[in-house]
Scaffold this motif. Structure first.
Motif, PDB file in Angstrom:
ATOM      1  N   ARG A 220     -32.714   0.205  -7.878  1.00 46.57           N
ATOM      2  CA  ARG A 220     -31.576  -0.709  -7.866  1.00 46.57           C
ATOM      3  C   ARG A 220     -30.441  -0.140  -7.028  1.00 46.57           C
ATOM      4  O   ARG A 220     -30.343   1.072  -6.846  1.00 46.57           O
ATOM      5  CB  ARG A 220     -31.105  -0.979  -9.303  1.00 46.57           C
ATOM      6  N   LEU A 221     -29.609  -1.033  -6.565  1.00 47.59           N
ATOM      7  CA  LEU A 221     -28.465  -0.638  -5.749  1.00 47.59           C
ATOM      8  C   LEU A 221     -27.180  -0.885  -6.512  1.00 47.59           C
ATOM      9  O   LEU A 221     -26.997  -1.940  -7.124  1.00 47.59           O
ATOM     10  CB  LEU A 221     -28.435  -1.450  -4.446  1.00 47.59           C
ATOM     11  N   LEU A 222     -26.265   0.071  -6.450  1.00 44.33           N
ATOM     12  CA  LEU A 222     -24.918  -0.104  -6.973  1.00 44.33           C
ATOM     13  C   LEU A 222     -23.947  -0.131  -5.798  1.00 44.33           C
ATOM     14  O   LEU A 222     -24.012   0.722  -4.912  1.00 44.33           O
ATOM     15  CB  LEU A 222     -24.542   1.035  -7.927  1.00 44.33           C
ATOM     16  N   VAL A 223     -23.055  -1.117  -5.807  1.00 47.61           N
ATOM     17  CA  VAL A 223     -22.016  -1.225  -4.781  1.00 47.61           C
ATOM     18  C   VAL A 223     -20.670  -1.064  -5.469  1.00 47.61           C
ATOM     19  O   VAL A 223     -20.314  -1.849  -6.347  1.00 47.61           O
ATOM     20  CB  VAL A 223     -22.068  -2.575  -4.046  1.00 47.61           C
ATOM     21  N   LEU A 224     -19.937  -0.035  -5.082  1.00 47.64           N
ATOM     22  CA  LEU A 224     -18.599   0.214  -5.599  1.00 47.64           C
ATOM     23  C   LEU A 224     -17.580  -0.178  -4.537  1.00 47.64           C
ATOM     24  O   LEU A 224     -17.783   0.084  -3.343  1.00 47.64           O
ATOM     25  CB  LEU A 224     -18.400   1.677  -5.968  1.00 47.64           C
ATOM     26  N   GLY A 225     -16.485  -0.776  -4.979  1.00 49.01           N
ATOM     27  CA  GLY A 225     -15.430  -1.175  -4.058  1.00 49.01           C
ATOM     28  C   GLY A 225     -14.400  -0.078  -3.857  1.00 49.01           C
ATOM     29  O   GLY A 225     -14.625   1.099  -4.140  1.00 49.01           O
ATOM     30  N   GLY A 226     -13.225  -0.484  -3.375  1.00 49.25           N
ATOM     31  CA  GLY A 226     -12.180   0.462  -3.020  1.00 49.25           C
ATOM     32  C   GLY A 226     -11.410   0.981  -4.216  1.00 49.25           C
ATOM     33  O   GLY A 226     -11.738   0.721  -5.383  1.00 49.25           O
ATOM     34  N   LEU A 227     -10.332   1.730  -3.923  1.00 46.80           N
ATOM     35  CA  LEU A 227      -9.556   2.430  -4.933  1.00 46.80           C
ATOM     36  C   LEU A 227      -8.309   1.668  -5.358  1.00 46.80           C
ATOM     37  O   LEU A 227      -7.462   2.208  -6.067  1.00 46.80           O
ATOM     38  CB  LEU A 227      -9.165   3.813  -4.405  1.00 46.80           C
ATOM     39  N   GLY A 228      -8.174   0.410  -4.934  1.00 51.35           N
ATOM     40  CA  GLY A 228      -7.013  -0.386  -5.330  1.00 51.35           C
ATOM     41  C   GLY A 228      -5.772  -0.099  -4.513  1.00 51.35           C
ATOM     42  O   GLY A 228      -4.667  -0.469  -4.922  1.00 51.35           O
ATOM     43  N   ASN A 229      -5.951   0.526  -3.358  1.00 51.27           N
ATOM     44  CA  ASN A 229      -4.793   0.903  -2.547  1.00 51.27           C
ATOM     45  C   ASN A 229      -4.288  -0.252  -1.700  1.00 51.27           C
ATOM     46  O   ASN A 229      -5.066  -1.037  -1.155  1.00 51.27           O
ATOM     47  CB  ASN A 229      -5.145   2.077  -1.627  1.00 51.27           C
ATOM     48  N   SER A 230      -2.981  -0.340  -1.591  1.00 51.24           N
ATOM     49  CA  SER A 230      -2.323  -1.313  -0.717  1.00 51.24           C
ATOM     50  C   SER A 230      -1.150  -0.628  -0.053  1.00 51.24           C
ATOM     51  O   SER A 230      -0.484   0.218  -0.656  1.00 51.24           O
ATOM     52  CB  SER A 230      -1.815  -2.523  -1.517  1.00 51.24           C
ATOM     53  N   GLY A 231      -0.901  -1.004   1.188  1.00 52.43           N
ATOM     54  CA  GLY A 231       0.218  -0.401   1.886  1.00 52.43           C
ATOM     55  C   GLY A 231       0.659  -1.221   3.071  1.00 52.43           C
ATOM     56  O   GLY A 231      -0.074  -2.070   3.576  1.00 52.43           O
ATOM     57  N   SER A 232       1.895  -0.959   3.514  1.00 49.09           N
ATOM     58  CA  SER A 232       2.485  -1.678   4.637  1.00 49.09           C
ATOM     59  C   SER A 232       2.649  -0.753   5.827  1.00 49.09           C
ATOM     60  O   SER A 232       3.064   0.400   5.681  1.00 49.09           O
ATOM     61  CB  SER A 232       3.849  -2.251   4.232  1.00 49.09           C
ATOM     62  N   ALA A 233       2.325  -1.286   6.996  1.00 51.96           N
ATOM     63  CA  ALA A 233       2.528  -0.540   8.236  1.00 51.96           C
ATOM     64  C   ALA A 233       3.906  -0.797   8.821  1.00 51.96           C
ATOM     65  O   ALA A 233       4.231  -0.284   9.878  1.00 51.96           O
ATOM     66  CB  ALA A 233       1.453  -0.921   9.259  1.00 51.96           C
ATOM     67  N   ARG A 234       4.727  -1.615   8.135  1.00 49.49           N
ATOM     68  CA  ARG A 234       6.033  -1.984   8.664  1.00 49.49           C
ATOM     69  C   ARG A 234       7.144  -1.657   7.671  1.00 49.49           C
ATOM     70  O   ARG A 234       8.136  -2.360   7.579  1.00 49.49           O
ATOM     71  CB  ARG A 234       6.082  -3.473   8.972  1.00 49.49           C
ATOM     72  N   SER A 235       6.979  -0.585   6.941  1.00 46.53           N
ATOM     73  CA  SER A 235       7.937  -0.285   5.882  1.00 46.53           C
ATOM     74  C   SER A 235       9.283   0.165   6.418  1.00 46.53           C
ATOM     75  O   SER A 235      10.319  -0.065   5.802  1.00 46.53           O
ATOM     76  CB  SER A 235       7.370   0.788   4.954  1.00 46.53           C
ATOM     77  N   GLY A 236       9.293   0.836   7.567  1.00 50.27           N
ATOM     78  CA  GLY A 236      10.565   1.296   8.117  1.00 50.27           C
ATOM     79  C   GLY A 236      11.194   2.329   7.209  1.00 50.27           C
ATOM     80  O   GLY A 236      10.537   3.218   6.682  1.00 50.27           O
ATOM     81  N   VAL A 237      12.489   2.175   6.966  1.00 48.95           N
ATOM     82  CA  VAL A 237      13.203   3.114   6.125  1.00 48.95           C
ATOM     83  C   VAL A 237      13.149   2.631   4.678  1.00 48.95           C
ATOM     84  O   VAL A 237      13.432   1.470   4.388  1.00 48.95           O
ATOM     85  CB  VAL A 237      14.676   3.259   6.572  1.00 48.95           C
ATOM     86  N   GLY A 238      12.784   3.519   3.761  1.00 46.00           N
ATOM     87  CA  GLY A 238      12.789   3.156   2.355  1.00 46.00           C
ATOM     88  C   GLY A 238      11.546   2.394   1.939  1.00 46.00           C
ATOM     89  O   GLY A 238      10.478   2.505   2.531  1.00 46.00           O
ATOM     90  N   GLU A 239      11.714   1.573   0.924  1.00 47.52           N
ATOM     91  CA  GLU A 239      10.601   0.879   0.285  1.00 47.52           C
ATOM     92  C   GLU A 239      10.026  -0.209   1.179  1.00 47.52           C
ATOM     93  O   GLU A 239      10.772  -0.931   1.839  1.00 47.52           O
ATOM     94  CB  GLU A 239      11.124   0.242  -1.005  1.00 47.52           C
ATOM     95  N   PRO A 240       8.685  -0.355   1.228  1.00 40.21           N
ATOM     96  CA  PRO A 240       8.118  -1.489   1.960  1.00 40.21           C
ATOM     97  C   PRO A 240       8.508  -2.795   1.281  1.00 40.21           C
ATOM     98  O   PRO A 240       8.833  -2.833   0.103  1.00 40.21           O
ATOM     99  CB  PRO A 240       6.612  -1.246   1.879  1.00 40.21           C
ATOM    100  N   SER A 241       8.438  -3.872   2.037  1.00 42.00           N
ATOM    101  CA  SER A 241       8.938  -5.157   1.556  1.00 42.00           C
ATOM    102  C   SER A 241       7.801  -6.142   1.334  1.00 42.00           C
ATOM    103  O   SER A 241       6.870  -6.227   2.138  1.00 42.00           O
ATOM    104  CB  SER A 241       9.926  -5.743   2.574  1.00 42.00           C
ATOM    105  N   ILE A 242       7.880  -6.891   0.217  1.00 40.94           N
ATOM    106  CA  ILE A 242       6.998  -8.027  -0.040  1.00 40.94           C
ATOM    107  C   ILE A 242       7.860  -9.270  -0.100  1.00 40.94           C
ATOM    108  O   ILE A 242       8.846  -9.318  -0.828  1.00 40.94           O
ATOM    109  CB  ILE A 242       6.204  -7.831  -1.346  1.00 40.94           C
TER     110      ILE A 242
END
Length: 669
Positions: A220-242
């Motif tokens: 049988r095959l098991l497929v595991l997904g990612g680690l739940g990570n999210s990030g912005s490449a345009r955060s600039g200074v301080g906190e990224p924006s949503i």
């Protein structure tokens, strides 16, 4: 045998789930409402007296969320096994093999010695069209905006796709049993990953594959997904924006989807009936591939949605692929079909009762409690609802039971009533809340409004038959209703734990799963010819990508999850409640200030999908994040600290109770 058997991968669509535990995981539940299956770090299920054990902990020793692995198997279909039998190593295999110098096929027999599993995961969200409620469900206009529209040029937009390339695992060589969709782990294969500097969390993998073999030699095959990570490449200074719940330029996340394929490694014994003298191996591809979708964690894993992903896809299968001709054929439902009460009706009727543990149903909706306990005498008492008409029945009893069934059917929202808070009942002169009282696909904008959730057409048909007295109580008659074969049960059972409605954008996937054009047959995704790694298409290249004519050519990796919100935490956080305008059926947004009209502020606070995203657990808020963009940002960081809603000790189907466990945010464990 004169013809080759058929080999298929099941489930046809598997569901993996994100988690930030790097090493600990469990196996997806394989029946609707079942608990996931516990396993060790190599994917071997935990067994007690040969029985796979349910998960008892959803977090590891470091309080990180364990990932959910999608488990796949190969079934053989032949004259002896028309419903399928799971293949195992050492089995005699018969397959057709096209010889390089012949146009006709050779019939090869031999022993199965290994299976090569190949999976290709990708994430195409950042390169796709903006999500705008139901726009796009039937194709995108040439002017529909793209996400990250300021990034132009085919090569630059290609970089918006997370594409690690395919990975393959096999069992025979221990060094080939695991493979990661991690950056830089496939030498010589083109790949694209987000910039390393995205914040707050970089993305360097979409998951991994594990080949396992049980004590009976089922590979049988098991497929595991990612680690739940999210990030912005345009955060600039301080906190990224949503800025929105669904479309945030510069953001990436590590949800994904893609095809699952396999080839059988055979130690050849005969070719066209003639024995093979020298030791020869051949590789034969399976006839039917599968698909895997990686979604967010299921925080109430044993509470079933009012419409499951299985029920949504089953409706497509019944009405578009002749899946159940006894129920639907020739473009219409069979009015002489009799559903089974305990198999087909009661599982739907009892679901709202359990929602009281994940949302504050009565105060917010003004509804009466869903009284489902046996012998209660309430509207949902199954001892009353389960009795079909019978000869010699007291006429008044028959009328009373028929009235109760018809009342419950009438308060169900029907097609065309998606925008109505109230529906006419079977009680003359009375209206009641339309059910389910949950958000629909678009309670936000005035384009294609769909304010409240409806059951599928097939679900409504079965419930109508029951309401009219056309049903069977299998317990009273002491009969076992027919069920799907093992392989088909896997297809349905796995998807019974996914979301099948309120697609705005939705849960593991969006409204795209209701489009028959994405399937080649019932439940099975139509897969595009194997794409070249690093060259996955996106809308700037292929234009109107979602017209049926182009979808029907087959889906590429990432083509299902690309419809979902980015990052996943923003839509997940905001899908708690929605204040729905109920002044007009066809207006979600009203602008009285432009005319001076005095329109009352009539809104109804409605839940989205509390079985996936709990709102309250036992009277206390499940998440501290507000329903806002700032709350979305917070969810990006704390999602893994939230608790899981699980059955309480002593909970039974007739008397359910749920509690919150493994909560790291305090106040509600």
């Amino acid at each position: 045998m004169t013809s080759a058997p058929t080999y298929k991968i099941h489930p046809a669509i598997g569901i993996a789930r994100l988690g930030n535990s790097p090493n600990s995981f469990y196996i997806a539940p394989e029946a609707t409402g079942a608990a996931p299956i516990d396993c060790d770090m190599d994917g071997n299920p935990i067994l007690v007296k040969g029985v796979e054990q349910p998960v008892s902990q959803y977090k590891d020793a470091n309080n990180q969320i364990r990932r959910q692995a999608a488990r796949f198997r190969i079934y053989v279909y032949d004259e002896e096994n028309p419903q399928g039998r799971e293949l195992k190593l050492g089995d005699t295999v018969t397959a057709a093999k096209i010889a390089p110098t012949r146009s006709s096929g050779q019939l090869v027999t031999g022993t199965l010695v290994d299976v090569n599993w190949t999976v290709y995961l990708a994430n195409k969200k950042a390169s796709w069209y903006e999500f705008q409620q139901l726009e796009g469900a039937h194709g995108y206009s040439p002017t529909h905006p793209l996400r990250n529209a300021d990034i132009t040029g085919a090569s630059h937009r290609q970089e918006l796709i997370i594409d690690p390339g395919p990975r393959t695992v096999a069992w025979k060589n221990p060094k080939q049993r695991k493979a990661a969709f991690a950056k830089g782990t496939s030498a010589g294969t083109p790949e694209t990953f987000p910039p390393a500097a995205i914040t707050p969390n970089p993305i360097t993998t979409l998951g991994q594959l594990i080949s396992t073999t049980d004590t009976h030699k089922h590979n049988r095959l098991l497929v595991l997904g990612g680690l739940g990570n999210s990030g912005s490449a345009r955060s600039g200074v301080g906190e990224p924006s949503i800025q929105t719940y669904a479309n945030n330029d510069g953001w990436f996340d590590d949800t994904s989807d893609g095809p699952v394929n396999a080839s059988l490694v055979i130690q050849v014994a005969t070719i066209d009936g003639a024995p093979v003298q020298q030791k020869t191996q051949m590789t034969i591809g399976v006839n039917e591939s599968a698909w895997v979708i990686t979604g967010y964690p299921r925080y109430a894993p044993q509470i079933v949605d009012m419409v499951t992903m299985d029920e949504a896809i089953y409706d497509v299968a019944v009405r578009s692929f002749n899946y159940e001709p006894r129920i639907y054929s020739g473009g219409k439902f069979n009015n002489e079909y009799y559903p089974y009460f305990w198999r087909d009706i009661w599982p739907v009727l009892q679901r709202p009762n359990v929602f009281q543990f994940v949302c504050d149903v009565d105060p917010i909706n003004g509804a009466d409690p869903h009284e489902t306990s046996k012998n209660s005498g309430g509207n949902f008492d199954p001892t009353i609802l389960s009795i079909p008409p019978f000869a010699g029945e007291d006429p008044q009893d028959r009328k009373n039971r028929a009235n109760r069934r018809m009342f419950l059917y009438h308060v169900l929202r029907k097609p065309g009533q998606e925008n109505r808070l109230y529906v006419d009942s079977s009680v003359p002169g009375r209206t009641f809340f339309g059910m389910p009282l949950l958000c629909g696909d678009n309670p936000i904008t005035n384009d294609l409004p769909s304010k409240f959730l409806c059951l599928t057409d097939t679900m409504l048909f079965l419930l109508r038959q029951w309401a009219e007295g056309k049903f069977i109580n299998e317990q009273l008659e002491n009969i076992t209703p027919p069920g799907p074969a093992e392989a088909a049960a896997l297809d349905r059972g796995v998807l019974g734990n996914g979301l099948g409605g309120a697609f705005c954008p939705g849960g593991e996937t969006s409204w795209i799963i209701r489009n028959p054009a994405i399937y080649k047959s019932a439940y099975r995704i139509n897969t595009a010819p194997t794409p070249v790694p690093g060259s996955l298409s996106q809308p700037v290249i292929i234009g109107d990508a979602d017209t049926p004519s182009l979808i029907s050519k087959g889906l590429e990796p990432g083509d299902i999850t690309k419809y979902s919100g980015i990052p996943w935490q923003s839509d997940f956080n905001e899908c708690s409640t929605q204040d729905i305008d109920v002044n007009y059926e066809l207006w979600n947004q009203v602008y009285p200030d432009s005319t001076g009209d005095k329109i009352p502020n009539n809104t109804w606070t409605t839940y989205w999908w509390p079985a996936h995203r709990p709102n309250m657990v036992n009277g206390k808020a499940w998440s501290p994040t507000p329903n806002s963009n700032q709350g979305d940002i917070t969810m990006v960081s704390i999602w893994w600290q939230l608790g899981f809603v699980v059955p309480a000790p002593g909970s039974t189907p007739d008397n359910p109770a749920f509690i919150l466990t493994e909560n790291q945010l305090g106040g509600n464990s």
